[in-house]
Design an enzyme around this catalytic site. Structure first.
Site, PDB file in Angstrom:
ATOM      1  N   ASP A 143       0.296   3.512   1.604  1.00 17.15           N
ATOM      2  CA  ASP A 143       0.686   2.299   0.905  1.00 17.15           C
ATOM      3  C   ASP A 143       0.703   1.178   1.954  1.00 17.15           C
ATOM      4  O   ASP A 143       0.648   1.447   3.164  1.00 17.15           O
ATOM      5  CB  ASP A 143       2.065   2.492   0.270  1.00 17.15           C
ATOM      6  CG  ASP A 143       2.598   1.238  -0.368  1.00 17.15           C
ATOM      7  OD1 ASP A 143       1.877   0.625  -1.174  1.00 17.15           O
ATOM      8  OD2 ASP A 143       3.730   0.847  -0.036  1.00 17.15           O
TER       9      ASP A 143
ATOM     10  N   ASP B 199       2.610  -2.530   1.568  1.00 20.36           N
ATOM     11  CA  ASP B 199       3.905  -3.229   1.642  1.00 20.36           C
ATOM     12  C   ASP B 199       5.048  -2.243   1.819  1.00 20.36           C
ATOM     13  O   ASP B 199       5.184  -1.288   1.049  1.00 20.36           O
ATOM     14  CB  ASP B 199       4.141  -4.033   0.355  1.00 20.36           C
ATOM     15  CG  ASP B 199       3.430  -5.369   0.367  1.00 20.36           C
ATOM     16  OD1 ASP B 199       3.755  -6.196   1.232  1.00 20.36           O
ATOM     17  OD2 ASP B 199       2.549  -5.579  -0.481  1.00 20.36           O
TER      18      ASP B 199
END
Length: 224
Positions: free
Chosen positions: A12, A14
């Site tokens: 991922d 953020d």
């Protein structure tokens, strides 16, 4: 250098590569606050973190037309990009881990629900765009996280096996997405606790990428 077939690391962006969640919280409050939705950290982590803007718009802007929802949440993303510019710092140990994976020939993929502009800004700000074989954007697929499709697409891009790969996530929806795709997932504790992440399906959690237990687990799983 020969790539290790069947294995991959999927990240991922953020809150996983960089701790950007506080800036997202600030941007959401700036744009949605005047519309009656104010978020503290706990509410952000449960109701916003890791979700695609389409689902956020459905939940918090139900009275707006689809185009207007997109405009409002586009304003939020512009605020976020202004806030984050020049403030992007990698989580501890990230660069060393990426070096290790490159040296071992293990492909890496970025998988996010963030808009493409945000994702590209963060990867370029960290100077790691070139590290990833693919960038998967949940909003550009029929289903974003927590559906498994984004991670399934990430695996497809590099021809990797879910069981032989590892994903890194900081949100409940992200952990659910990766684990639903069959990928053993490590939770990164930038916003959520070990109990929250493991409760969502992570096999373990770490505070950052320099965690000794995480590094030992990766050495075993990736055979490096």
């Amino acid at each position: 250098m020969i790539e290790t077939l069947g294995r991959a690391l999927l990240f991922d962006i953020d809150g996983t590569l960089a701790n950007t969640d506080p800036l997202h919280l600030k941007a959401f409050n700036q744009v949605l606050g005047p519309r009656g939705h104010v978020f503290d950290h706990a509410r952000f982590s449960k109701e916003l973190q890791g979700f695609a803007n389409v689902s956020i718009g459905e939940r918090f802007l139900p009275g707006e037309a689809l185009e207007r929802r997109a405009e409002i949440l586009g304003e939020k993303e512009e605020v976020f990009r202004d806030l984050v510019a020049g403030q992007i710092e990698p989580l501890p140990g990230l660069m060393a881990l990426l070096d290790r994976a490159d040296d071992a020939g293990i492909p890496m993929v970025a998988v996010t629900n963030a808009p493409r502009l945000n994702a590209e800004l963060l990867l370029s700000g960290l100077d790691i765009t070139h590290r990833f074989k693919a960038l998967v954007i949940g909003d550009e697929l029929p289903h974003g996280k927590p559906h498994p499709l984004p991670y399934q697409e990430g695996l497809r891009f590099v021809g990797a096996s879910a069981a032989a790969s590892i994903a890194f996530e900081d949100s409940r929806s992200g952990v659910q997405s990766a684990t639903a795709a069959g990928i053993p997932t490590i939770g990164i504790r930038t916003s959520l606790s070990d109990a929250d992440l493991v409760g969502a399906g992570a096999i373990a959690s770490a505070s950052a990428f320099d965690d000794p237990e995480l590094l030992a687990r990766l050495a075993r799983a990736m055979a490096w």
